[in-house]
Write a protein that holds these residues in place. Structure first.
Motif, PDB file in Angstrom:
ATOM      1  N   VAL A 161       0.791  -1.287  -0.088  1.00  0.00           N
ATOM      2  CA  VAL A 161      -0.161  -0.064   0.083  1.00  0.00           C
ATOM      3  C   VAL A 161       1.023   1.297   0.049  1.00  0.00           C
ATOM      4  N   VAL A 162       0.564   2.209  -0.995  1.00  0.00           N
ATOM      5  CA  VAL A 162       1.362   3.381  -1.103  1.00  0.00           C
ATOM      6  C   VAL A 162       0.363   4.389  -0.526  1.00  0.00           C
ATOM      7  N   VAL A 163       0.807   5.486   0.206  1.00  0.00           N
ATOM      8  CA  VAL A 163       0.179   6.466   0.910  1.00  0.00           C
ATOM      9  C   VAL A 163       0.895   7.607   0.175  1.00  0.00           C
ATOM     10  N   VAL A 164      -0.028   8.437  -0.259  1.00  0.00           N
ATOM     11  CA  VAL A 164       0.269   9.792  -0.973  1.00  0.00           C
ATOM     12  C   VAL A 164       0.182  10.869  -0.384  1.00  0.00           C
ATOM     13  N   THR A 176       4.352   2.099   2.342  1.00  0.00           N
ATOM     14  CA  THR A 176       5.269   3.092   1.850  1.00  0.00           C
ATOM     15  C   THR A 176       4.505   4.523   1.870  1.00  0.00           C
ATOM     16  N   VAL A 177       5.026   5.587   2.554  1.00  0.00           N
ATOM     17  CA  VAL A 177       4.577   6.878   2.321  1.00  0.00           C
ATOM     18  C   VAL A 177       5.511   7.683   1.621  1.00  0.00           C
ATOM     19  N   LEU A 178       4.748   8.368   0.695  1.00  0.00           N
ATOM     20  CA  LEU A 178       5.328   9.270  -0.383  1.00  0.00           C
ATOM     21  C   LEU A 178       4.999  10.783  -0.406  1.00  0.00           C
ATOM     22  N   GLU A 179       6.210  11.529   0.205  1.00  0.00           N
ATOM     23  CA  GLU A 179       5.941  12.919   0.537  1.00  0.00           C
ATOM     24  C   GLU A 179       6.545  13.837  -0.789  1.00  0.00           C
ATOM     25  N   VAL A 206      -1.340   7.678 -10.990  1.00  0.00           N
ATOM     26  CA  VAL A 206      -1.528   6.550 -10.439  1.00  0.00           C
ATOM     27  C   VAL A 206      -1.952   5.459 -11.475  1.00  0.00           C
ATOM     28  N   ALA A 207      -1.185   4.415 -12.008  1.00  0.00           N
ATOM     29  CA  ALA A 207      -1.244   3.637 -12.968  1.00  0.00           C
ATOM     30  C   ALA A 207      -1.691   2.252 -12.311  1.00  0.00           C
ATOM     31  N   GLU A 208      -1.637   1.241 -13.317  1.00  0.00           N
ATOM     32  CA  GLU A 208      -1.945  -0.203 -12.736  1.00  0.00           C
ATOM     33  C   GLU A 208      -0.582  -0.702 -11.992  1.00  0.00           C
ATOM     34  N   LYS A 209      -0.998  -1.183 -10.834  1.00  0.00           N
ATOM     35  CA  LYS A 209      -0.108  -1.815 -10.089  1.00  0.00           C
ATOM     36  C   LYS A 209       1.149  -0.753  -9.609  1.00  0.00           C
ATOM     37  N   GLN A 210       1.116   0.659  -9.938  1.00  0.00           N
ATOM     38  CA  GLN A 210       2.098   1.479  -9.572  1.00  0.00           C
ATOM     39  C   GLN A 210       1.809   2.987  -9.566  1.00  0.00           C
ATOM     40  N   VAL A 211       2.554   3.686  -8.978  1.00  0.00           N
ATOM     41  CA  VAL A 211       2.466   5.121  -8.924  1.00  0.00           C
ATOM     42  C   VAL A 211       3.777   5.826  -9.700  1.00  0.00           C
ATOM     43  N   GLU A 212       3.641   6.765 -10.380  1.00  0.00           N
ATOM     44  CA  GLU A 212       4.625   7.371 -10.949  1.00  0.00           C
ATOM     45  C   GLU A 212       5.150   8.584 -10.335  1.00  0.00           C
ATOM     46  N   LEU A 213       6.401   8.748  -9.993  1.00  0.00           N
ATOM     47  CA  LEU A 213       7.026  10.045  -9.470  1.00  0.00           C
ATOM     48  C   LEU A 213       7.508  10.799 -10.422  1.00  0.00           C
ATOM     49  N   GLY A 228      10.061  12.516 -12.459  1.00  0.00           N
ATOM     50  CA  GLY A 228      11.278  12.042 -13.065  1.00  0.00           C
ATOM     51  C   GLY A 228      10.969  10.848 -13.706  1.00  0.00           C
ATOM     52  N   GLY A 229       9.930  10.057 -13.409  1.00  0.00           N
ATOM     53  CA  GLY A 229       9.634   8.992 -14.134  1.00  0.00           C
ATOM     54  C   GLY A 229       9.829   7.667 -13.313  1.00  0.00           C
ATOM     55  N   GLU A 230      10.324   7.820 -12.143  1.00  0.00           N
ATOM     56  CA  GLU A 230      10.375   6.509 -11.507  1.00  0.00           C
ATOM     57  C   GLU A 230       9.059   5.721 -10.945  1.00  0.00           C
ATOM     58  N   LEU A 231       9.033   4.543 -11.005  1.00  0.00           N
ATOM     59  CA  LEU A 231       7.862   3.923 -10.887  1.00  0.00           C
ATOM     60  C   LEU A 231       7.900   3.136  -9.468  1.00  0.00           C
ATOM     61  N   VAL A 232       6.737   3.222  -8.597  1.00  0.00           N
ATOM     62  CA  VAL A 232       6.795   2.298  -7.253  1.00  0.00           C
ATOM     63  C   VAL A 232       5.641   1.415  -7.399  1.00  0.00           C
ATOM     64  N   ASP A 233       5.981   0.338  -6.851  1.00  0.00           N
ATOM     65  CA  ASP A 233       4.897  -0.947  -6.941  1.00  0.00           C
ATOM     66  C   ASP A 233       3.905  -0.492  -5.762  1.00  0.00           C
ATOM     67  N   ALA A 234       2.717  -0.986  -6.212  1.00  0.00           N
ATOM     68  CA  ALA A 234       1.609  -0.492  -5.281  1.00  0.00           C
ATOM     69  C   ALA A 234       0.267  -1.689  -5.658  1.00  0.00           C
ATOM     70  N   ASP A 235      -0.015  -2.249  -4.798  1.00  0.00           N
ATOM     71  CA  ASP A 235      -1.291  -3.014  -4.893  1.00  0.00           C
ATOM     72  C   ASP A 235      -2.637  -2.035  -4.462  1.00  0.00           C
ATOM     73  N   ALA A 236      -2.257  -1.068  -3.828  1.00  0.00           N
ATOM     74  CA  ALA A 236      -3.425  -0.119  -3.177  1.00  0.00           C
ATOM     75  C   ALA A 236      -2.798   1.069  -2.937  1.00  0.00           C
TER      76      ALA A 236
END
Length: 642
Positions: free
Chosen positions: A508-511, A533-536, A574-581, A583-591
């Protein structure tokens, strides 16, 4: 549930109390600048006595006019001019049927006046105080130690002369005596430093001095920290041995707490901490002494307090913020009105963040009358009205109850579940205090028989037969500015509790790393198997208007809970199974949980009512987004004027 053990009479030496409940000596900062008692001080402690505890302890009181005073508005017992006011205070407490005690203190390095002199065991300073005031401690000389020992004894004699039933020596929470007891703050090489015996010397001399200034059967308490929870600080083994020696020196009761100001989460535990955090320690003390033990620290509910006494864990329970939140805590528990108790939510907002830390008197998030007892009653309205309350969150529930008590006919409009933004706390251990507040507020509406219409309020409905409208419709969640597509599920913070099973075992990614994101991460971390994971986007967590104690402590609690935190991490999609930062980095996320805070409330409904000629007042986040404090205070003070 009956609380039979709590309401069994108790004995402390020659003193008998009507029950086992002690009001802990919380600071109110309501005294006059010279340390004399004010009318506000008397009103506060009288209300506490009327609330039904067995013993009311008056807040920490300074013993000399040199360096022992800690804070603005603090009571003093340093000279004869203080005795008359202290006598007035003792009489007012005793007139309620409660017994009256008073705590004596030397502040040591925790001197919040911002002025020299600051006297302690050593030069070891608390960095926060040093940065704030630019004052560092001066090591006490042997002559100064002898003077302080004498001052404690003379102050105790004044406490006895004033008519109190008990005197307490504060030897915990980071004040002067603790500065000597702890090897972390005591690097002396004389008879007051080094070994545990030497570090305890000043306290035992103070006890002997107090004993020499009061009658032999006058009860003397010592408040200790079971530990200061500081690496290299006070250990429980030293505290247990200290308590054995205190008993040998004639101490009548041990009052066991924990922590100090540099480890505030243990001294004044926040909502994210477990309840009764010091129980492990006071039970070791109780096993080692024959005098009674008072257990203290986040004993918020009658159920917890009853278990402490009925199990033999401690002989008495000490309640601090719980009785600031509701002075009638004891009487409501005794008479079976447990849900009527206004619960402390351990937010440290009204009492500290907006109270003492701003050099004000102590306030309370859930008790708008704290420190102003009797000055702002609800009262009865001169003209009963038909009033609509739109919104069943904390502000709406509090307003509806107060309006009913004023004699108005109240209709509450709420299409969803009562509780509003508080409903997110249900089922979460870290938010159990807030869930208790929700339960209380809903109960107060239900027990009054207030009509609840399960529908959204619009201008037409609110204008139909109502002479006044209170808008408590809250504020919307701030929307995410980037694209959202496909899986994973995207949730708001309020949806976590209802979807716990779905989130178990997921990434789970918390934005958002403001307060909302941080507290959401702790709730998520309770769910079995979650990887949180918390992304700030900013360079640090909680850069807004958060309670500073949360800012100090939550990052550590999040780390302990296994939450991963990334700052300077702006989420752009926010895309399928990922969030995009960015700069283009992708972080895996199920929710994904979007915890971006709240926007300003729309004014459409208020404007429509104004055009229809219906008097309307907005409360809570419908007026201005804030915290629970703002919701409850704005609702209470608005309702009492309608």
């Amino acid at each position: 549930m009956a609380f039979d053990a709590l309401f069994t009479p108790g004995t402390i030496g020659s003193l008998t109390t009507r029950n086992r409940i002690v009001k802990s000596p919380n600071t109110t900062a309501t005294c006059n600048p010279d340390g004399t008692v004010s009318q506000r001080t008397v009103n506060h402690y009288r209300a506490l006595g009327e609330g039904g505890p067995g013993l009311v302890m008056v807040e920490y009181t300074y013993v000399d006019d040199d360096a022992s005073k800690s804070i603005h508005g603090q009571p003093g017992a340093s000279n004869q001019n203080h005795v008359a006011g202290l006598g007035w205070l003792a009489d007012e407490i005793r007139a309620t049927g409660a017994r009256a005690g008073l705590q004596l203190v030397h502040c040591g390095r925790q001197r919040f006046l911002g002025t020299a002199p600051m006297k302690s065991a050593s030069r070891s300073s608390w960095d926060v105080a040093e940065m704030s005031f630019g004052v560092t401690p001066e090591p006490m000389t042997p002559d100064e130690i002898a003077g302080v020992v004498r001052s404690f004894g003379e102050a105790a004699g004044r406490v006895y002369a004033a008519g109190f039933d008990l005197v307490e020596i504060h030897a915990g929470h980071g004040y002067m005596i603790t500065n000597f007891l702890s090897p972390f703050t005591n690097d002396r090489t004389d008879a007051y430093g080094g070994s545990a015996e030497n570090r305890a010397r000043i306290l035992l001399e103070i006890v002997d001095s107090v004993r020499a200034n009061v009658p032999a059967d006058f009860p003397v308490s010592v408040r200790v920290s079971v530990s200061d929870y500081e690496p290299g600080g006070i250990t429980i083994d030293e505290t247990v041995e200290l308590c054995r020696r205190l008993e040998e020196h004639g101490v009548t009761v041990i009052h066991a707490s924990g922590g100090h100001h540099a480890r505030m989460e243990y001294e004044v535990s926040g909502w994210f901490m477990e309840r009764q955090p010091h129980r492990w320690g006071w039970e070791k003390i109780k096993a080692a002494v024959t005098v009674p033990v008072i257990g203290s620290g986040s004993l918020v509910t009658p159920e917890v307090a009853e278990d402490v006494v009925s199990s033999g864990s401690a002989d008495f329970v000490s309640l601090g913020r719980a009785m600031i939140a509701d002075p009638a805590w004891a009487e409501k528990a005794r008479t079976g009105r447990r849900l009527e108790i206004v619960p402390c939510i351990r937010c440290n907002d009204g009492c500290l963040h907006r109270g003492l830390d701003l050099k004000r008197s102590t306030g309370c998030t859930v008790n708008p009358q704290m420190g102003e007892e009797g000055r702002f009653p609800v009262g009865t309205a001169a003209t009963p009205l038909r009033v609509a309350v739109a919104g069943g969150g904390p502000a709406g529930l509090r307003a509806a109850a107060a309006l009913h008590d004023r004699g108005h006919t109240v209709v509450l409009f709420e299409p969803g579940e009562l509780g509003g933004a508080l409903n997110h706390a249900v089922g979460s251990t870290v938010k159990q205090d807030l869930a208790g507040l929700r339960e209380h507020l809903v109960h107060e509406v239900e027990r009054r028989g207030i009509e609840v219409r399960r529908e959204a309020a619009d201008a037409a409905a609110l204008a139909d037969g109502f002479q006044q409208v209170v808008l408590a419709t809250g504020a919307p969640q701030r929307t995410f500015g980037g694209p959202v597509s496909g899986v994973p599920p995207v949730l708001g913070p309020g949806e976590i509790s209802a979807r716990r099973e779905e989130l178990a075992g997921r990434r789970v990614v918390v934005v958002g790393g403001g307060f909302q994101g941080c507290e959401s991460s702790l709730r998520l971390a309770e769910i079995p198997g979650t990887e949180v994971t918390v992304l700030e986007a900013a360079g640090a967590l909680m850069r807004g208007d958060e309670v500073k104690y949360d800012v100090f402590s939550l990052p550590g609690r999040m780390a302990e809970a296994g939450v991963t935190v990334r700052t300077d991490a702006e989420v752009v999609a926010v895309a399928e199974k990922q969030v995009e930062l960015a700069g283009g980095e992708l972080v895996d996320a199920d929710a994904v949980v979007l915890a971006l805070g709240r926007e300003a409330a729309p004014t459409t409904l208020k404007d429509d009512l104004g055009r229809a000629g219906v008097p309307v007042v907005a409360v809570g986040s419908a007026q201005k987004h804030g915290r629970v404090y703002d919701a409850l205070h704005s609702a209470y003070f608005a309702a009492r004027l309608i």
